[in-house]
Design a protein around this motif. Sequence first.
Motif, PDB file in Angstrom:
ATOM      1  N   SER A  45     -14.993  -4.761   7.238  1.00 43.04           N
ATOM      2  CA  SER A  45     -13.584  -4.578   6.886  1.00 43.04           C
ATOM      3  C   SER A  45     -13.240  -3.121   6.622  1.00 43.04           C
ATOM      4  CB  SER A  45     -13.230  -5.385   5.630  1.00 43.04           C
ATOM      5  OG  SER A  45     -13.567  -6.746   5.774  1.00 43.04           O
ATOM      6  N   ALA A  46     -12.009  -2.770   6.968  1.00 45.32           N
ATOM      7  CA  ALA A  46     -11.434  -1.483   6.573  1.00 45.32           C
ATOM      8  C   ALA A  46     -10.077  -1.773   5.948  1.00 45.32           C
ATOM      9  CB  ALA A  46     -11.276  -0.555   7.779  1.00 45.32           C
ATOM     10  N   ILE A  47      -9.861  -1.270   4.730  1.00 40.64           N
ATOM     11  CA  ILE A  47      -8.617  -1.472   3.996  1.00 40.64           C
ATOM     12  C   ILE A  47      -7.784  -0.205   4.111  1.00 40.64           C
ATOM     13  CG2 ILE A  47      -7.617  -1.835   1.715  1.00 40.64           C
ATOM     14  CD1 ILE A  47     -10.174  -3.436   1.022  1.00 40.64           C
ATOM     15  N   VAL A  48      -6.559  -0.330   4.612  1.00 37.63           N
ATOM     16  CA  VAL A  48      -5.696   0.835   4.834  1.00 37.63           C
ATOM     17  C   VAL A  48      -4.619   0.868   3.753  1.00 37.63           C
ATOM     18  CG1 VAL A  48      -4.303   2.113   6.483  1.00 37.63           C
ATOM     19  CG2 VAL A  48      -6.063   0.526   7.311  1.00 37.63           C
ATOM     20  N   ILE A  49      -4.562   1.990   3.031  1.00 36.75           N
ATOM     21  CA  ILE A  49      -3.575   2.201   1.979  1.00 36.75           C
ATOM     22  C   ILE A  49      -2.562   3.240   2.467  1.00 36.75           C
ATOM     23  CG2 ILE A  49      -3.191   2.876  -0.419  1.00 36.75           C
ATOM     24  CD1 ILE A  49      -4.843   0.325  -0.109  1.00 36.75           C
ATOM     25  N   GLY A  50      -1.280   2.889   2.427  1.00 31.79           N
ATOM     26  CA  GLY A  50      -0.251   3.792   2.910  1.00 31.79           C
ATOM     27  C   GLY A  50       0.135   4.843   1.891  1.00 31.79           C
ATOM     28  N   SER A  51       0.987   5.762   2.309  1.00 26.66           N
ATOM     29  CA  SER A  51       1.405   6.867   1.454  1.00 26.66           C
ATOM     30  C   SER A  51       2.243   6.368   0.288  1.00 26.66           C
ATOM     31  CB  SER A  51       2.195   7.901   2.251  1.00 26.66           C
ATOM     32  OG  SER A  51       3.429   7.348   2.690  1.00 26.66           O
ATOM     33  N   GLU A  52       2.366   7.210  -0.730  1.00 30.37           N
ATOM     34  CA  GLU A  52       3.042   6.828  -1.969  1.00 30.37           C
ATOM     35  C   GLU A  52       4.492   6.411  -1.747  1.00 30.37           C
ATOM     36  OE1 GLU A  52       1.306   9.566  -1.454  1.00 30.37           O
ATOM     37  OE2 GLU A  52      -0.126   9.937  -3.068  1.00 30.37           O
ATOM     38  N   GLY A  53       5.193   7.086  -0.850  1.00 29.50           N
ATOM     39  CA  GLY A  53       6.607   6.794  -0.661  1.00 29.50           C
ATOM     40  C   GLY A  53       6.897   5.924   0.548  1.00 29.50           C
ATOM     41  N   ALA A  54       6.310   6.257   1.684  1.00 33.57           N
ATOM     42  CA  ALA A  54       6.664   5.604   2.951  1.00 33.57           C
ATOM     43  C   ALA A  54       5.788   4.415   3.302  1.00 33.57           C
ATOM     44  CB  ALA A  54       6.600   6.630   4.079  1.00 33.57           C
ATOM     45  N   GLY A  55       4.663   4.249   2.635  1.00 28.45           N
ATOM     46  CA  GLY A  55       3.760   3.164   2.994  1.00 28.45           C
ATOM     47  C   GLY A  55       3.012   3.465   4.279  1.00 28.45           C
ATOM     48  N   LEU A  56       2.674   2.436   5.020  1.00 30.57           N
ATOM     49  CA  LEU A  56       1.936   2.620   6.268  1.00 30.57           C
ATOM     50  C   LEU A  56       2.840   3.219   7.340  1.00 30.57           C
ATOM     51  CD1 LEU A  56       0.053  -0.815   6.473  1.00 30.57           C
ATOM     52  CD2 LEU A  56      -0.909   1.384   5.739  1.00 30.57           C
ATOM     53  N   GLY A  57       2.277   4.173   8.095  1.00 33.27           N
ATOM     54  CA  GLY A  57       2.998   4.695   9.238  1.00 33.27           C
ATOM     55  C   GLY A  57       3.135   3.626  10.314  1.00 33.27           C
ATOM     56  N   ARG A  58       4.151   3.760  11.162  1.00 36.39           N
ATOM     57  CA  ARG A  58       4.431   2.733  12.174  1.00 36.39           C
ATOM     58  C   ARG A  58       3.230   2.460  13.078  1.00 36.39           C
ATOM     59  NH1 ARG A  58       5.294   2.811  17.263  1.00 36.39           N
ATOM     60  NH2 ARG A  58       5.394   5.088  17.289  1.00 36.39           N
ATOM     61  N   LEU A  59       2.643   3.512  13.633  1.00 31.63           N
ATOM     62  CA  LEU A  59       1.528   3.328  14.563  1.00 31.63           C
ATOM     63  C   LEU A  59       0.313   2.738  13.849  1.00 31.63           C
ATOM     64  CD1 LEU A  59       0.293   3.654  17.340  1.00 31.63           C
ATOM     65  CD2 LEU A  59      -0.243   6.035  16.775  1.00 31.63           C
ATOM     66  N   ILE A  60       0.052   3.211  12.635  1.00 34.81           N
ATOM     67  CA  ILE A  60      -1.086   2.696  11.887  1.00 34.81           C
ATOM     68  C   ILE A  60      -0.888   1.221  11.573  1.00 34.81           C
ATOM     69  CG2 ILE A  60      -2.404   2.900   9.741  1.00 34.81           C
ATOM     70  CD1 ILE A  60      -2.788   5.197  11.783  1.00 34.81           C
ATOM     71  N   ARG A  61       0.332   0.865  11.178  1.00 28.13           N
ATOM     72  CA  ARG A  61       0.625  -0.545  10.894  1.00 28.13           C
ATOM     73  C   ARG A  61       0.401  -1.404  12.136  1.00 28.13           C
ATOM     74  NH1 ARG A  61       4.757  -3.403   7.097  1.00 28.13           N
ATOM     75  NH2 ARG A  61       4.884  -5.455   8.068  1.00 28.13           N
ATOM     76  N   GLU A  62       0.839  -0.928  13.282  1.00 31.19           N
ATOM     77  CA  GLU A  62       0.688  -1.695  14.513  1.00 31.19           C
ATOM     78  C   GLU A  62      -0.772  -1.928  14.875  1.00 31.19           C
ATOM     79  OE1 GLU A  62       2.845   0.480  17.431  1.00 31.19           O
ATOM     80  OE2 GLU A  62       4.830  -0.196  16.721  1.00 31.19           O
ATOM     81  N   LYS A  63      -1.640  -1.022  14.464  1.00 36.31           N
ATOM     82  CA  LYS A  63      -3.058  -1.158  14.795  1.00 36.31           C
ATOM     83  C   LYS A  63      -3.830  -2.024  13.803  1.00 36.31           C
ATOM     84  CE  LYS A  63      -3.571   2.945  17.637  1.00 36.31           C
ATOM     85  NZ  LYS A  63      -4.018   2.197  18.831  1.00 36.31           N
ATOM     86  N   CYS A  64      -3.187  -2.396  12.693  1.00 37.12           N
ATOM     87  CA  CYS A  64      -3.859  -3.269  11.721  1.00 37.12           C
ATOM     88  C   CYS A  64      -3.936  -4.696  12.272  1.00 37.12           C
ATOM     89  CB  CYS A  64      -3.103  -3.279  10.399  1.00 37.12           C
ATOM     90  SG  CYS A  64      -3.167  -1.708   9.501  1.00 37.12           S
ATOM     91  N   ASP A  65      -5.049  -5.365  12.014  1.00 37.22           N
ATOM     92  CA  ASP A  65      -5.193  -6.766  12.409  1.00 37.22           C
ATOM     93  C   ASP A  65      -4.410  -7.682  11.472  1.00 37.22           C
ATOM     94  OD1 ASP A  65      -7.169  -6.451  14.602  1.00 37.22           O
ATOM     95  OD2 ASP A  65      -8.434  -5.690  12.979  1.00 37.22           O
ATOM     96  N   PHE A  66      -4.334  -7.297  10.193  1.00 38.98           N
ATOM     97  CA  PHE A  66      -3.619  -8.093   9.196  1.00 38.98           C
ATOM     98  C   PHE A  66      -2.849  -7.156   8.269  1.00 38.98           C
ATOM     99  CE2 PHE A  66      -7.670 -10.188  10.171  1.00 38.98           C
ATOM    100  CZ  PHE A  66      -7.239 -11.418  10.635  1.00 38.98           C
TER     101      PHE A  66
END
Length: 259
Positions: A206-227
Amino acid sequence: MPFHHKKTGNVGDADGSTQLLEGRNAVLEHLRADGPTDKLFAAEGAEARLGDILSLARKRGIPVSICDRRRLDAMSPTGNHQGIIAQTAAHAYVSLDALLSVAETRGESPLLVICDGIEDPHNLGAIIRSAETAGAHGVIIPKRRAAGLTAATARAAAGALAHIGVHKAANLAAVLDTLKEKGLWIFGAEADGTVSLYEADFAGPSAIVIGSEGAGLGRLIREKCDFIVSIPMRGKINSLNASNAAAVLLFEAVRRRMV
């Protein structure tokens, strides 16, 4: 498996200069990990509270300067030195393969934390600290528009950087692709996630992705997440600080892996 340091100037630049590491936990763990240390500066009158650190420094032959606290105040990068500053090499970044090899050496499924644009060094340090205490195998940060391994990050990590590696990615999206090719599932953390924290299966690689303090996950990064995973909220506030969210997800992963 401790990660040792190399002499750098600004983190990532090999110009041979040294850095200052401060705070009791950070300095003690650095010494325990046999990190390269040129000299310690200890506040006069604080010797009793710093006994473990000073004893370890003497065993390693590291010079110790007992000086007025005002001198430490002037030296301190963060203003919170706790009576001890080490003149030391900066923390080196490690390769992605080095992080995965830690999991292999331990005989465990990989567990990584990926920070997508965390800009506050205190948040980054807190995430690194949580990752190490949860037994994660490494942390990945982007090269641009994000905090790096500064003195403030090291201070907030409270010694964790002596025991966990950090990879600095030139292209975070490409790293996610590589991890997926190696069999890791990518879990992005967002308030509007479609999978509840307690339904997410962190037991496997597993890899857990934490987004930035204000904007959260970037669009491209979010699209590449499985969940996209959400943390159930019961109060009036509907979000957590990035480092707190990381800790919640990490220790749910710990719980899943103990079953």
